[in-house]
Design a protein around this motif. Structure first.
Motif, mmCIF file in Angstrom:
data_model
loop_
_atom_site.group_PDB
_atom_site.id
_atom_site.type_symbol
_atom_site.label_atom_id
_atom_site.label_comp_id
_atom_site.label_asym_id
_atom_site.label_seq_id
_atom_site.Cartn_x
_atom_site.Cartn_y
_atom_site.Cartn_z
ATOM 1 N N THR A 117 14.491 30.740 26.669
ATOM 2 C CA THR A 117 15.443 31.601 25.964
ATOM 3 C C THR A 117 16.657 30.850 25.451
ATOM 4 O O THR A 117 17.250 31.237 24.434
ATOM 5 C CB THR A 117 15.915 32.723 26.894
ATOM 6 O OG1 THR A 117 16.535 32.144 28.056
ATOM 7 C CG2 THR A 117 14.736 33.579 27.335
ATOM 8 N N GLY A 118 17.091 29.801 26.147
ATOM 9 C CA GLY A 118 18.295 29.088 25.771
ATOM 10 C C GLY A 118 19.298 29.092 26.912
ATOM 11 O O GLY A 118 19.092 29.728 27.954
ATOM 12 N N VAL A 119 20.414 28.400 26.726
ATOM 13 C CA VAL A 119 21.398 28.254 27.794
ATOM 14 C C VAL A 119 22.800 28.233 27.201
ATOM 15 O O VAL A 119 23.002 27.816 26.051
ATOM 16 C CB VAL A 119 21.128 26.962 28.595
ATOM 17 C CG1 VAL A 119 21.300 25.727 27.719
ATOM 18 C CG2 VAL A 119 21.996 26.875 29.831
ATOM 19 N N THR A 120 23.763 28.705 27.985
ATOM 20 C CA THR A 120 25.170 28.677 27.585
ATOM 21 C C THR A 120 25.840 27.452 28.196
ATOM 22 O O THR A 120 25.788 27.255 29.414
ATOM 23 C CB THR A 120 25.893 29.953 28.029
ATOM 24 O OG1 THR A 120 25.237 31.092 27.465
ATOM 25 C CG2 THR A 120 27.348 29.936 27.569
ATOM 26 N N ILE A 121 26.477 26.636 27.368
ATOM 27 C CA ILE A 121 27.098 25.392 27.807
ATOM 28 C C ILE A 121 28.588 25.419 27.452
ATOM 29 O O ILE A 121 28.967 25.855 26.362
ATOM 30 C CB ILE A 121 26.417 24.164 27.176
ATOM 31 C CG1 ILE A 121 24.933 24.127 27.561
ATOM 32 C CG2 ILE A 121 27.112 22.869 27.587
ATOM 33 C CD1 ILE A 121 24.168 22.994 26.917
ATOM 34 N N TYR A 122 29.406 24.932 28.373
ATOM 35 C CA TYR A 122 30.863 24.898 28.140
ATOM 36 C C TYR A 122 31.223 23.684 27.285
ATOM 37 O O TYR A 122 30.843 22.550 27.580
ATOM 38 C CB TYR A 122 31.598 24.820 29.478
ATOM 39 C CG TYR A 122 33.107 24.796 29.339
ATOM 40 C CD1 TYR A 122 33.815 25.951 29.026
ATOM 41 C CD2 TYR A 122 33.814 23.606 29.516
ATOM 42 C CE1 TYR A 122 35.195 25.934 28.899
ATOM 43 C CE2 TYR A 122 35.195 23.577 29.392
ATOM 44 C CZ TYR A 122 35.881 24.754 29.083
ATOM 45 O OH TYR A 122 37.247 24.717 28.956
ATOM 46 N N ASP A 123 31.922 23.944 26.197
ATOM 47 C CA ASP A 123 32.375 22.893 25.291
ATOM 48 C C ASP A 123 33.818 22.534 25.643
ATOM 49 O O ASP A 123 34.747 23.338 25.473
ATOM 50 C CB ASP A 123 32.287 23.377 23.842
ATOM 51 C CG ASP A 123 32.500 22.245 22.838
ATOM 52 O OD1 ASP A 123 33.106 21.224 23.203
ATOM 53 O OD2 ASP A 123 32.048 22.387 21.689
ATOM 54 N N GLN A 124 34.020 21.309 26.144
ATOM 55 C CA GLN A 124 35.355 20.898 26.563
ATOM 56 C C GLN A 124 36.318 20.757 25.391
ATOM 57 O O GLN A 124 37.530 20.940 25.548
ATOM 58 C CB GLN A 124 35.271 19.572 27.327
ATOM 59 C CG GLN A 124 34.524 19.677 28.641
ATOM 60 C CD GLN A 124 34.501 18.354 29.401
ATOM 61 O OE1 GLN A 124 34.874 17.323 28.854
ATOM 62 N NE2 GLN A 124 34.081 18.403 30.663
ATOM 63 N N GLN A 125 35.827 20.431 24.230
ATOM 64 C CA GLN A 125 36.703 20.259 23.064
ATOM 65 C C GLN A 125 37.281 21.591 22.586
ATOM 66 O O GLN A 125 38.471 21.682 22.250
ATOM 67 C CB GLN A 125 35.943 19.580 21.923
ATOM 68 C CG GLN A 125 35.539 18.140 22.242
ATOM 69 C CD GLN A 125 34.820 17.485 21.072
ATOM 70 O OE1 GLN A 125 34.476 18.148 20.097
ATOM 71 N NE2 GLN A 125 34.592 16.186 21.173
ATOM 72 N N THR A 126 36.466 22.617 22.546
ATOM 73 C CA THR A 126 36.933 23.921 22.064
ATOM 74 C C THR A 126 37.423 24.814 23.191
ATOM 75 O O THR A 126 38.152 25.780 22.951
ATOM 76 C CB THR A 126 35.800 24.639 21.308
ATOM 77 O OG1 THR A 126 34.693 24.869 22.205
ATOM 78 C CG2 THR A 126 35.325 23.794 20.132
ATOM 79 N N GLY A 127 37.011 24.517 24.419
ATOM 80 C CA GLY A 127 37.409 25.350 25.545
ATOM 81 C C GLY A 127 36.667 26.669 25.609
ATOM 82 O O GLY A 127 37.123 27.610 26.267
ATOM 83 N N HIS A 128 35.514 26.738 24.956
ATOM 84 C CA HIS A 128 34.717 27.963 24.944
ATOM 85 C C HIS A 128 33.269 27.635 25.319
ATOM 86 O O HIS A 128 32.810 26.496 25.176
ATOM 87 C CB HIS A 128 34.752 28.628 23.563
ATOM 88 C CG HIS A 128 36.122 29.047 23.128
ATOM 89 N ND1 HIS A 128 36.766 30.144 23.626
ATOM 90 C CD2 HIS A 128 36.973 28.487 22.221
ATOM 91 C CE1 HIS A 128 37.957 30.266 23.064
ATOM 92 N NE2 HIS A 128 38.107 29.264 22.192
ATOM 93 N N PHE A 129 32.587 28.675 25.790
ATOM 94 C CA PHE A 129 31.163 28.541 26.076
ATOM 95 C C PHE A 129 30.380 28.764 24.784
ATOM 96 O O PHE A 129 30.666 29.690 24.020
ATOM 97 C CB PHE A 129 30.724 29.550 27.133
ATOM 98 C CG PHE A 129 31.163 29.192 28.523
ATOM 99 C CD1 PHE A 129 30.405 28.350 29.311
ATOM 100 C CD2 PHE A 129 32.347 29.703 29.034
ATOM 101 C CE1 PHE A 129 30.798 28.021 30.588
ATOM 102 C CE2 PHE A 129 32.752 29.381 30.314
ATOM 103 C CZ PHE A 129 31.986 28.530 31.095
ATOM 104 N N GLN A 130 29.380 27.946 24.544
ATOM 105 C CA GLN A 130 28.540 28.050 23.355
ATOM 106 C C GLN A 130 27.086 28.242 23.772
ATOM 107 O O GLN A 130 26.605 27.580 24.697
ATOM 108 C CB GLN A 130 28.667 26.807 22.473
ATOM 109 C CG GLN A 130 30.024 26.655 21.806
ATOM 110 C CD GLN A 130 30.064 25.483 20.852
ATOM 111 O OE1 GLN A 130 29.157 24.656 20.817
ATOM 112 N NE2 GLN A 130 31.123 25.416 20.049
#
Length: 339
Positions: A104-117
């Protein structure tokens, strides 16, 4: 090449004018359906019925389970199907260590934007080939339940649409059962059809062997229709007329599968709905704007057989689902006149 002249833009413009099914629309539908099957037939030789069932499944908003031996062209069928309708295709090789997030996919935290993608998994495609689905654990198999039923996945509380049209072609090997997990009835019921390609006939085999080194048989087929036009064809097929007498015929067949002494599980209402939905598309593919009992007979085995569970003693005595279903269809008289 004739198929390349059959421009997707022309099909898209023609379909967009359809509101309800008429004899003229049915004729157009049948001609388009025939061209789609022939286009895929350039890659999958000698299997027009199975290809036709696959397109019927796609245009009925269903999914297909292929139980077949390795090397019979299952991947080629899925890829050619997606290329023909200008869609995307992904292949998932199911293994015991495959996780639901791998599908299905996964949610990963982006340290540059500070949001989960959210990173999409391979399930986000027009045609998804789930290869050897019975080798995955039940937990991973269940990850397909929501997306096959609702065309969306939920990850970390957020819902993501997989797109439209959407079709899963799952495969399983009928001879190697070691290390596999049998698909539960709830999972099997999500598949509109169960079919097999089988080995090609002698003439097709010779043609395949003769193409080695010459590449005379294309691996990439020309697109014939846009995804938007496929959606219009789906909506058009849903307007095919089904007489109440045909609906009663379907109901009688389902009831007979539940009462048969050889079965412990018969066809559910969902199975009846699947058969009627597929019969509408099958009728349009044969140039008719109405369903006849022969459409029900033609699709009874691929749509209903995998929904029937035999009694172990009857199966040990030699009974088989196709034989039981064939006997039931023979015993139940089809309607002779409209209700």
């Amino acid at each position: 090449m004739e198929f390349r002249q059959y421009a997707p833009e022309l099909i898209n413009e023609r379909v967009s004018t359809f509101m309800t099914m008429t004899p003229e629309h049915a004729q157009w539908f049948a001609e388009t359906f025939s061209k789609l099957v022939a286009n895929v037939g350039q890659v999958v030789l000698g299997k027009p019925r199975t290809i036709g069932l696959a397109f019927t499944c796609l245009l009925s908003e269903g999914h297909m389970l292929l139980e077949d031996f390795p090397g019979t062209g299952k991947t080629s069928l899925a890829r050619a199907l997606a290329q023909t309708v200008q869609g995307t295709t992904n292949r998932i090789q199911f293994t015991p260590d495959l996780l639901p997030s791998d599908v299905t996919g996964v949610t990963i935290y982006d340290q540059q934007t500070g949001h989960f993608q959210f990173h999409q998994g391979p399930i986000f495609a027009s045609i998804v080939l789930a290869d050897e689905i019975n080798r995955a654990s039940p937990k991973t198999q269940s990850a397909l339940l929501e997306v096959m039923e609702e065309s969306k996945v939920t990850v970390d509380g957020e819902t993501h649409e997989v797109g439209y049209p959407f079709m899963v072609i799952a495969t399983q090997n009928p001879i190697e059962q070691a290390g596999t997990y049998r698909l539960p009835e709830a999972q099997l019921d999500r598949f509109l059809m169960k079919a097999s390609l089988g080995y090609p006939d002698h003439a097709s085999t010779v043609e395949i062997l003769g193409a080695i080194g010459t590449r005379s048989r294309p691996k990439v087929v020309a697109p014939l229709i846009t995804s938007a036009a496929v959606i219009d064809m789906i909506e058009l097929a849903s307007t095919v007329h089904v007489d109440p007498s045909v609906l009663e015929y379907v109901s009688h067949i389902a009831e007979a599968t539940r009462l048969a002494p050889e079965t412990t599980l018969g066809v559910s209402v969902r199975g009846c709905l699947a058969l009627v939905r597929a019969a509408k598309t099958w009728a349009a593919a044969n140039g008719r704007h109405f369903v006849v009992p022969d459409d029900i007979k033609a699709l009874a085995e691929p749509v209903l057989a995998h929904r029937i569970l035999l009694d172990p003693e009857a199966e040990f005595a030699g009974a088989s689902v196709p034989a039981v279903l064939s006997r039931i269809i023979t015993e139940i008289a089809p309607p002779q006149r409209r209700a």
